[in-house]
Design a protein around this motif. Structure first.
Motif, PDB file in Angstrom:
ATOM      1  N   GLY A   1      -1.558  -2.781  11.118  1.00  0.00           N
ATOM      2  CA  GLY A   1      -1.175  -2.928   9.719  1.00  0.00           C
ATOM      3  C   GLY A   1      -0.106  -3.994   9.528  1.00  0.00           C
ATOM      4  N   ILE A   2       0.874  -4.020  10.403  1.00  0.00           N
ATOM      5  CA  ILE A   2       1.923  -5.043  10.331  1.00  0.00           C
ATOM      6  C   ILE A   2       1.317  -6.424  10.509  1.00  0.00           C
ATOM      7  CG2 ILE A   2       3.984  -5.951  11.475  1.00  0.00           C
ATOM      8  CD1 ILE A   2       4.664  -3.009  12.177  1.00  0.00           C
ATOM      9  N   TRP A   3       0.408  -6.557  11.461  1.00  0.00           N
ATOM     10  CA  TRP A   3      -0.228  -7.844  11.723  1.00  0.00           C
ATOM     11  C   TRP A   3      -1.056  -8.302  10.517  1.00  0.00           C
ATOM     12  CZ3 TRP A   3      -5.518  -9.047  12.487  1.00  0.00           C
ATOM     13  CH2 TRP A   3      -5.745 -10.368  12.865  1.00  0.00           C
ATOM     14  N   ILE A   4      -1.818  -7.393   9.936  1.00  0.00           N
ATOM     15  CA  ILE A   4      -2.673  -7.757   8.804  1.00  0.00           C
ATOM     16  C   ILE A   4      -1.831  -8.215   7.617  1.00  0.00           C
ATOM     17  CG2 ILE A   4      -4.211  -6.798   7.032  1.00  0.00           C
ATOM     18  CD1 ILE A   4      -5.459  -5.075   9.286  1.00  0.00           C
ATOM     19  N   ILE A   5      -0.790  -7.476   7.309  1.00  0.00           N
ATOM     20  CA  ILE A   5       0.023  -7.797   6.136  1.00  0.00           C
ATOM     21  C   ILE A   5       0.886  -9.031   6.361  1.00  0.00           C
ATOM     22  CG2 ILE A   5       1.931  -6.940   4.721  1.00  0.00           C
ATOM     23  CD1 ILE A   5       0.607  -4.213   4.819  1.00  0.00           C
TER      24      ILE A   5
END
Length: 130
Positions: free
Chosen positions: A118-122
């Motif tokens: 999630g951190i990577w996607i955002i």
């Protein structure tokens, strides 16, 4: 770049605060909200536990200062996922440091992977379409 510096500072301080609070309340003997808090001897006997709890609370205060600076320099959509790194770090320390006695399981690992995903996607750069 300045915002990420403050954000990472907040993550590190939050992680240390959580670990200190957990260690402090773990070594604190069972207590009740009664006259026990007025017993100076009991307070002195448990000074190491209260010291860890105090350090944890100070860590939270310093973390909030860093967080305010992070919010000043970063978009909320970038800053907020960054703070989730503290969940990952607390988990990693809890399962690797022996005095926390936490177990590592597959489902917990999958949860950590989802947080990191999630951190990577955002945090990926936004693509603007023409």
């Amino acid at each position: 770049m300045k915002g990420y510096f403050w954000g990472i500072g907040s993550v590190i301080l939050t992680t240390l605060a959580q670990l200190c609070l957990k260690a402090g309340v773990t070594i604190l003997p069972e207590f009740k909200l009664n006259h026990q808090w007025m017993d100076v001897n009991w307070l002195l006997e448990n000074l190491p536990a209260f010291g860890l709890i105090f350090i944890g609370l100070i860590g939270y205060v310093l973390s909030m200062v860093c967080w305010l600076f992070a919010l000043k320099f970063l978009a909320l959509s970038k800053a907020y996922p960054l703070i989730s790194l503290s969940y990952v770090l607390v988990y990693l320390f809890a399962v690797t440091l022996p005095w926390f006695n936490e177990s590592a399981t597959l489902i917990k690992f999958v949860g950590v992977v989802f947080i990191l995903l999630g951190i990577w996607i955002i945090s990926r750069p936004e693509v603007t379409r023409k």
